[in-house]
Write an enzyme that holds these catalytic residues in place. Structure first.
Site, PDB file in Angstrom:
ATOM      1  N   HIS A   1       0.832  -1.202   0.000  1.00 12.40           N
ATOM      2  CA  HIS A   1       0.000   0.000   0.000  1.00 12.40           C
ATOM      3  C   HIS A   1       0.867   1.253   0.000  1.00 12.40           C
ATOM      4  O   HIS A   1       0.605   2.214  -0.729  1.00 12.40           O
ATOM      5  CB  HIS A   1      -0.929  -0.019   1.220  1.00 12.40           C
ATOM      6  CG  HIS A   1      -2.022   0.988   1.193  1.00 12.40           C
ATOM      7  ND1 HIS A   1      -1.879   2.261   1.714  1.00 12.40           N
ATOM      8  CD2 HIS A   1      -3.294   0.928   0.717  1.00 12.40           C
ATOM      9  CE1 HIS A   1      -3.004   2.932   1.559  1.00 12.40           C
ATOM     10  NE2 HIS A   1      -3.894   2.140   0.955  1.00 12.40           N
TER      11      HIS A   1
ATOM     12  N   ASN B   1     -13.450   4.283   2.043  1.00 14.23           N
ATOM     13  CA  ASN B   1     -13.954   3.458   0.940  1.00 14.23           C
ATOM     14  C   ASN B   1     -15.179   2.624   1.311  1.00 14.23           C
ATOM     15  O   ASN B   1     -15.409   1.566   0.714  1.00 14.23           O
ATOM     16  CB  ASN B   1     -12.850   2.508   0.463  1.00 14.23           C
ATOM     17  CG  ASN B   1     -11.611   3.234   0.018  1.00 14.23           C
ATOM     18  OD1 ASN B   1     -11.689   4.323  -0.550  1.00 14.23           O
ATOM     19  ND2 ASN B   1     -10.457   2.639   0.276  1.00 14.23           N
TER      20      ASN B   1
ATOM     21  N   SER C   1      -7.563   6.014  -1.206  1.00 12.26           N
ATOM     22  CA  SER C   1      -6.130   5.984  -0.889  1.00 12.26           C
ATOM     23  C   SER C   1      -5.280   6.499  -2.036  1.00 12.26           C
ATOM     24  O   SER C   1      -4.170   7.006  -1.816  1.00 12.26           O
ATOM     25  CB  SER C   1      -5.683   4.555  -0.557  1.00 12.26           C
ATOM     26  OG  SER C   1      -6.086   4.180   0.726  1.00 12.26           O
TER      27      SER C   1
END
Length: 278
Positions: free
Chosen positions: A54, A147, A209
């Site tokens: 990530h 999200n 993100s």
């Protein structure tokens, strides 16, 4: 720029951009100096999913190298990325206390923009103090709205000290997963965004993100250009006024809970003489 996330990995399309000062515990979750992303999603991916970092993916949206004839280009083309690892190596756990430590460290190391593509439901007064202090020190904070596809912006994006970013698709329509709320400031592309993957790979990812670092990157471009022209850094209030004042209005006219002030527009930001370079 500081990237508060799961850590960093070397990649052929990003390696020259990392800033790794010695003698500093850049891994605040494990209290050590090595911010390499060694969380389970990288070291032990699920059987049906490739290894994914990530932190690397988020950082690549900001700073993947440009004009190198490789797979992608980040929003910015100069400057360095400071990786601050807030995910515990053993299990990937992230806490608001880790984020607080990272924000404080980013300020002490001179970061002018901090991207936080992390969020949760719980408000943390101690982290809030750090966010407010960072903003008072001239640091621009940008965070992902979340999200869950629901009303309610995740924290710390919901903080008044932070620019909250939602996601739109390539048709400039709000992504189904993007959270809504009155705290939302801007949107950016977040569906099928090209990102860097471990082991010099490339892939795509979706989520707020990956919209957040687009806004953080545009903020960094603006601040750098402003400093070059005016020999001073714009304040967080100036950055906010510039980005929201030049945003492309989407959805109902004016600011709204699904799109905020609208889509961030780097082209307008860099040329506008009303909100950005008066």
């Amino acid at each position: 720029m500081a990237v508060v996330d799961t850590g960093y990995l070397l990649h052929q399309d990003l390696s020259s951009r990392w800033y790794l000062p010695g003698g500093v515990n850049l891994d605040v979750a494990d209290n050590d100096s090595d911010p390499t992303d060694d969380t389970p999603s990288v070291t032990d991916p699920s059987p049906n999913q490739s290894s994914f970092s990530h932190g690397l993916a988020v950082a690549s949206v900001i700073g993947a190298e440009t004009n190198n004839l490789r797979g992608m280009a980040g929003v910015t083309w100069e400057g360095q990325l400071l990786p601050l690892k807030v995910a515990r190596s053993s299990d990937g756990k992230i806490t608001t206390s880790f984020i607080k430590l990272a924000v404080d460290l980013a300020v002490s190391l001179g970061a002018r923009v901090v991207n936080i593509s992390i969020g949760g439901q719980a408000f943390d007064p101690s982290l809030e103090d750090s966010l407010r202090n960072a903003r008072l020190q001239g640091v621009v904070l940008v965070a992902a709205a979340g999200n869950q596809g629901q009303d309610g912006i995740l924290y710390p994006a919901s903080s008044p000290a932070v620019i909250a970013v939602g996601s739109v698709n390539n048709n400039k329509t709000k992504s189904d997963f993007s959270n809504c709320g009155p705290e939302l400031d801007l949107v950016a592309p977040g569906n099928g965004v090209t990102v860097l993957m471990p082991q010099d790979g490339y892939g795509s990812a979706s989520g707020t993100s990956f919209a957040s670092p687009m806004v953080a990157g545009v903020a960094a471009l603006y601040m750098s250009r402003y400093n070059a022209l005016r020999n001073s850094w714009p304040t967080p209030d100036q950055v906010y006024a510039c980005l929201t004042g030049t945003a492309e209005d989407l959805g109902p006219p004016g600011p709204d809970t699904g799109y905020g002030f609208g889509l961030v527009r780097a082209d307008r930001v860099m040329t506008d003489t009303t909100y950005c370079f008066p």
